[in-house]
Design an enzyme around this catalytic site. Structure first.
Site, PDB file in Angstrom:
ATOM      1  N   GLN A  24     -12.478  -1.575 -26.665  1.00 49.26           N
ATOM      2  CA  GLN A  24     -13.069  -0.594 -25.748  1.00 49.26           C
ATOM      3  C   GLN A  24     -12.859   0.836 -26.247  1.00 49.26           C
ATOM      4  O   GLN A  24     -12.054   1.081 -27.133  1.00 49.26           O
ATOM      5  CB  GLN A  24     -12.451  -0.768 -24.350  1.00 49.26           C
ATOM      6  CG  GLN A  24     -10.935  -0.836 -24.332  1.00 49.26           C
ATOM      7  CD  GLN A  24     -10.367  -1.696 -23.215  1.00 49.26           C
ATOM      8  OE1 GLN A  24     -11.053  -2.055 -22.268  1.00 49.26           O
ATOM      9  NE2 GLN A  24      -9.079  -2.035 -23.310  1.00 49.26           N
ATOM     10  N   HIS A  73      -1.047   1.277  -7.704  1.00 44.76           N
ATOM     11  CA  HIS A  73      -0.034   0.386  -8.280  1.00 44.76           C
ATOM     12  C   HIS A  73       0.931  -0.157  -7.232  1.00 44.76           C
ATOM     13  O   HIS A  73       1.350  -1.305  -7.307  1.00 44.76           O
ATOM     14  CB  HIS A  73       0.706   1.097  -9.429  1.00 44.76           C
ATOM     15  CG  HIS A  73      -0.165   1.257 -10.629  1.00 44.76           C
ATOM     16  ND1 HIS A  73      -0.458   2.479 -11.193  1.00 44.76           N
ATOM     17  CD2 HIS A  73      -0.854   0.338 -11.343  1.00 44.76           C
ATOM     18  CE1 HIS A  73      -1.280   2.302 -12.212  1.00 44.76           C
ATOM     19  NE2 HIS A  73      -1.529   1.021 -12.329  1.00 44.76           N
ATOM     20  N   ASP A 124      -5.614 -12.579 -24.290  1.00 47.88           N
ATOM     21  CA  ASP A 124      -6.493 -12.707 -23.131  1.00 47.88           C
ATOM     22  C   ASP A 124      -5.755 -13.454 -22.006  1.00 47.88           C
ATOM     23  O   ASP A 124      -5.149 -14.505 -22.232  1.00 47.88           O
ATOM     24  CB  ASP A 124      -7.739 -13.487 -23.566  1.00 47.88           C
ATOM     25  CG  ASP A 124      -8.728 -13.633 -22.433  1.00 47.88           C
ATOM     26  OD1 ASP A 124      -9.692 -12.865 -22.414  1.00 47.88           O
ATOM     27  OD2 ASP A 124      -8.516 -14.498 -21.556  1.00 47.88           O
ATOM     28  N   GLY A 125      -5.837 -12.909 -20.805  1.00 48.61           N
ATOM     29  CA  GLY A 125      -5.103 -13.479 -19.682  1.00 48.61           C
ATOM     30  C   GLY A 125      -5.582 -14.871 -19.299  1.00 48.61           C
ATOM     31  O   GLY A 125      -4.778 -15.727 -18.902  1.00 48.61           O
ATOM     32  N   ASP A 151      -4.576  -7.222 -12.701  1.00 55.57           N
ATOM     33  CA  ASP A 151      -4.796  -5.762 -12.705  1.00 55.57           C
ATOM     34  C   ASP A 151      -5.741  -5.456 -13.858  1.00 55.57           C
ATOM     35  O   ASP A 151      -5.332  -4.967 -14.914  1.00 55.57           O
ATOM     36  CB  ASP A 151      -3.436  -5.073 -12.886  1.00 55.57           C
ATOM     37  CG  ASP A 151      -3.563  -3.562 -12.888  1.00 55.57           C
ATOM     38  OD1 ASP A 151      -4.648  -3.036 -12.583  1.00 55.57           O
ATOM     39  OD2 ASP A 151      -2.562  -2.904 -13.222  1.00 55.57           O
ATOM     40  N   SER A 152      -6.996  -5.773 -13.652  1.00 53.16           N
ATOM     41  CA  SER A 152      -7.946  -5.748 -14.766  1.00 53.16           C
ATOM     42  C   SER A 152      -8.919  -4.587 -14.637  1.00 53.16           C
ATOM     43  O   SER A 152      -8.965  -3.902 -13.614  1.00 53.16           O
ATOM     44  CB  SER A 152      -8.748  -7.047 -14.763  1.00 53.16           C
ATOM     45  OG  SER A 152      -9.673  -7.010 -13.698  1.00 53.16           O
ATOM     46  N   THR A 153      -9.712  -4.423 -15.660  1.00 48.77           N
ATOM     47  CA  THR A 153     -10.865  -3.520 -15.606  1.00 48.77           C
ATOM     48  C   THR A 153     -11.947  -4.175 -14.733  1.00 48.77           C
ATOM     49  O   THR A 153     -11.765  -5.285 -14.228  1.00 48.77           O
ATOM     50  CB  THR A 153     -11.382  -3.277 -17.040  1.00 48.77           C
ATOM     51  OG1 THR A 153     -11.282  -4.513 -17.765  1.00 48.77           O
ATOM     52  CG2 THR A 153     -10.549  -2.257 -17.772  1.00 48.77           C
TER      53      THR A 153
HETATM   54  N1  SAM Z   1      -5.958   0.044 -12.541  1.00 48.67           N
HETATM   55  C1  SAM Z   1      -7.100  -0.127 -13.310  1.00 48.67           C
HETATM   56  C2  SAM Z   1      -8.409  -0.241 -12.579  1.00 48.67           C
HETATM   57  O1  SAM Z   1      -8.531  -1.026 -11.638  1.00 48.67           O
HETATM   58  O2  SAM Z   1      -9.321   0.475 -12.942  1.00 48.67           O
HETATM   59  C3  SAM Z   1      -6.885  -1.179 -14.305  1.00 48.67           C
HETATM   60  C4  SAM Z   1      -6.079  -0.603 -15.393  1.00 48.67           C
HETATM   61  S1  SAM Z   1      -5.534  -1.644 -16.655  1.00 48.67           S
HETATM   62  C5  SAM Z   1      -5.434  -0.427 -17.912  1.00 48.67           C
HETATM   63  C6  SAM Z   1      -6.818  -2.777 -17.002  1.00 48.67           C
HETATM   64  C7  SAM Z   1      -6.518  -3.541 -18.285  1.00 48.67           C
HETATM   65  O3  SAM Z   1      -7.070  -4.849 -18.205  1.00 48.67           O
HETATM   66  C8  SAM Z   1      -7.111  -2.908 -19.548  1.00 48.67           C
HETATM   67  O4  SAM Z   1      -6.076  -2.375 -20.312  1.00 48.67           O
HETATM   68  C9  SAM Z   1      -7.834  -4.076 -20.245  1.00 48.67           C
HETATM   69  O5  SAM Z   1      -7.621  -4.073 -21.632  1.00 48.67           O
HETATM   70  C10 SAM Z   1      -7.212  -5.280 -19.560  1.00 48.67           C
HETATM   71  N2  SAM Z   1      -8.019  -6.502 -19.593  1.00 48.67           N
HETATM   72  C11 SAM Z   1      -9.344  -6.634 -19.373  1.00 48.67           C
HETATM   73  N3  SAM Z   1      -9.708  -7.931 -19.507  1.00 48.67           N
HETATM   74  C12 SAM Z   1      -8.588  -8.635 -19.804  1.00 48.67           C
HETATM   75  C13 SAM Z   1      -8.320 -10.014 -20.059  1.00 48.67           C
HETATM   76  N4  SAM Z   1      -9.292 -10.943 -20.039  1.00 48.67           N
HETATM   77  N5  SAM Z   1      -7.040 -10.383 -20.333  1.00 48.67           N
HETATM   78  C14 SAM Z   1      -6.031  -9.449 -20.355  1.00 48.67           C
HETATM   79  N6  SAM Z   1      -6.243  -8.128 -20.131  1.00 48.67           N
HETATM   80  C15 SAM Z   1      -7.498  -7.730 -19.862  1.00 48.67           C
END
Ligand code: SAM
Length: 277
Positions: free
Chosen positions: A33, A64, A139-140, A157-159
Site C-alpha cells: 500500500q 483504540h 496475512d491474518g 483492526d483492519s483497513t
Molecule cells: N484503525 C484503522 C482503521 O480502521 O482505519 C486501522 C489501522 S491498522 C494500521 C490496519 C492494518 O490492517 C494495516 O496496517 C494493514 O496492513 C492491515 N491489514 C489489512 N489486511 C490485512 C490482513 N489480511 N492481514 C493482516 N493485516 C492486514
C-alpha cells in the site's frame, strides 16, 4: 502561513475529508500500500494508507480503547489475545494494559506499517516492546487457517474491506475465528460507519449470527473516520458483551463502565436496522 493539504480518497466512502498539512514526515509505497505520515496543525501526526486516514495522534484513543476495552471487559479472564491488522500498535497497547493477558499476538500483513509506527508514533508503538507481545508479519486469514492456536479474544483492526482486508469480513474467516476461540471467546471487528455502510454492517451481523451464540453492535463517535459514527461488530460464544464481566481497572481516557453500557445500539434501533421488527 500557507498550508498544503491531504485529501482522502476512500473508495469505501461517499465523502472526502481534507486535512491541512504542516509537514510530510514519510511518503512511500510498501509491498502492499501507499504509506503517508504527516503533521497536521489540528490532529498532530497522521497515518494514511492508500490515501485513507488510519489514525491521528489526537483522537486515536477513542478508536483504540473502544475496539479493545469492550471485549476485554466482557470476557472474565482474557489471557490469550489475537489482533489481526493493527500494525500501528494502538490496539496492542490497550490489550496489554490488562495484567491477566499472558500473550498478545499481533498479525500484521505489512511490516512497514509497524516500522513507521515505531519511528513516528511512540505513544502507540511502545506496546511492541512489551515481553508479552508477539509480532507476526503475515496475512491474518492465513494465520488463522494454519496456526491451530486458540484465543480468548480476537480483534480485527483492519483497513477498509477492500484489497487484502476483504477476506477478514467473509463468513469463512468468521468460522475460522470461531474455531480458534475458546469456550468463552469473543470476536470484535471494526465495521465502518453506521451512516454510510448500513448494508455492509447488516451483512457482517448476519454472517456472524449464523456462527455465534450472541452477535451485537456498538459504536464510537470519531472525528476523523469518514461517516464518524463508527461501528464495531462483536460476537460471543458465552457471555453477553453488553455486560461487564470484570470491573474497569485499567487507565483509559474515553472508555468507562458507563460508556461500555451506552455504546451498544438500543435494541429497538438494532432490530429496526436488521429488519427484525
Ligand atoms: N484503525 C484503522 C482503521 O480502521 O482505519 C486501522 C489501522 S491498522 C494500521 C490496519 C492494518 O490492517 C494495516 O496496517 C494493514 O496492513 C492491515 N491489514 C489489512 N489486511 C490485512 C490482513 N489480511 N492481514 C493482516 N493485516 C492486514
Amino acid at each position: 502561513m500557507k498550508h498544503f493539504s491531504f485529501r482522502e480518497d476512500d473508495p469505501f466512502s461517499p465523502i472526502r475529508y481534507e486535512y491541512e498539512v504542516d509537514r510530510v514526515l514519510c511518503a512511500r509505497r510498501t509491498k502492499y500500500q501507499e504509506l503517508l505520515v504527516f503533521e497536521s496543525p489540528q490532529w498532530g501526526r497522521v497515518l494514511a494508507l492508500d490515501n485513507v486516514l488510519q489514525l491521528t495522534e489526537n483522537d486515536e484513543y477513542y478508536y483504540h480503547e473502544m475496539i479493545s476495552q469492550v471485549a476485554m471487559h466482557a470476557h472474565p479472564s482474557p489471557q490469550e489475545v489475537l489482533i489481526i491488522g493493527g500494525g500501528d500498535g494502538g490496539t496492542l497497547r490497550e490489550v496489554l494494559k490488562h495484567q491477566n493477558v499472558k500473550r498478545a499476538s499481533l498479525v500484521e500483513l505489512d511490516s512497514e506499517v509497524i516500522a513507521v509506527s515505531k519511528e513516528f508514533f511512540p505513544t502507540l508503538s511502545s506496546s511492541f516492546a512489551d515481553p508479552r507481545a508477539r509480532i507476526l508479519e503475515m496475512d491474518g486469514a492465513e494465520f488463522l487457517a494454519e496456526s491451530g492456536e486458540d484465543f480468548d479474544v480476537i480483534i480485527v483492526d483492519s483497513t477498509d474491506p477492500v484489497g487484502p482486508a476483504e477476506v477478514l469480513f467473509s463468513k469463512e474467516f468468521f468460522a475460522k475465528a470461531a474455531t480458534a476461540l475458546r469456550t468463552e471467546g469473543i470476536l470484535v471487528i471494526q465495521t465502518e460507519s453506521l451512516h454510510f455502510h448500513r448494508d455492509f454492517i447488516c451483512g457482517v451481523q448476519q454472517k456472524l449470527g449464523e456462527i455465534f451464540k450472541t452477535v451485537d453492535l456498538y459504536t464510537v463517535p470519531l472525528a476523523t473516520y469518514a461517516g464518524n459514527w463508527w461501528t464495531f461488530s462483536i460476537a460471543s460464544k458465552t457471555h453477553d458483551p453488553r455486560d461487564l464481566a470484570r470491573s474497569h481497572d485499567v487507565p483509559t481516557r474515553y472508555y468507562s463502565e458507563d460508556v461500555h453500557r451506552h455504546a451498544f445500539l438500543p435494541r429497538s434501533l438494532y432490530n429496526k436496522m436488521m429488519g427484525e421488527d
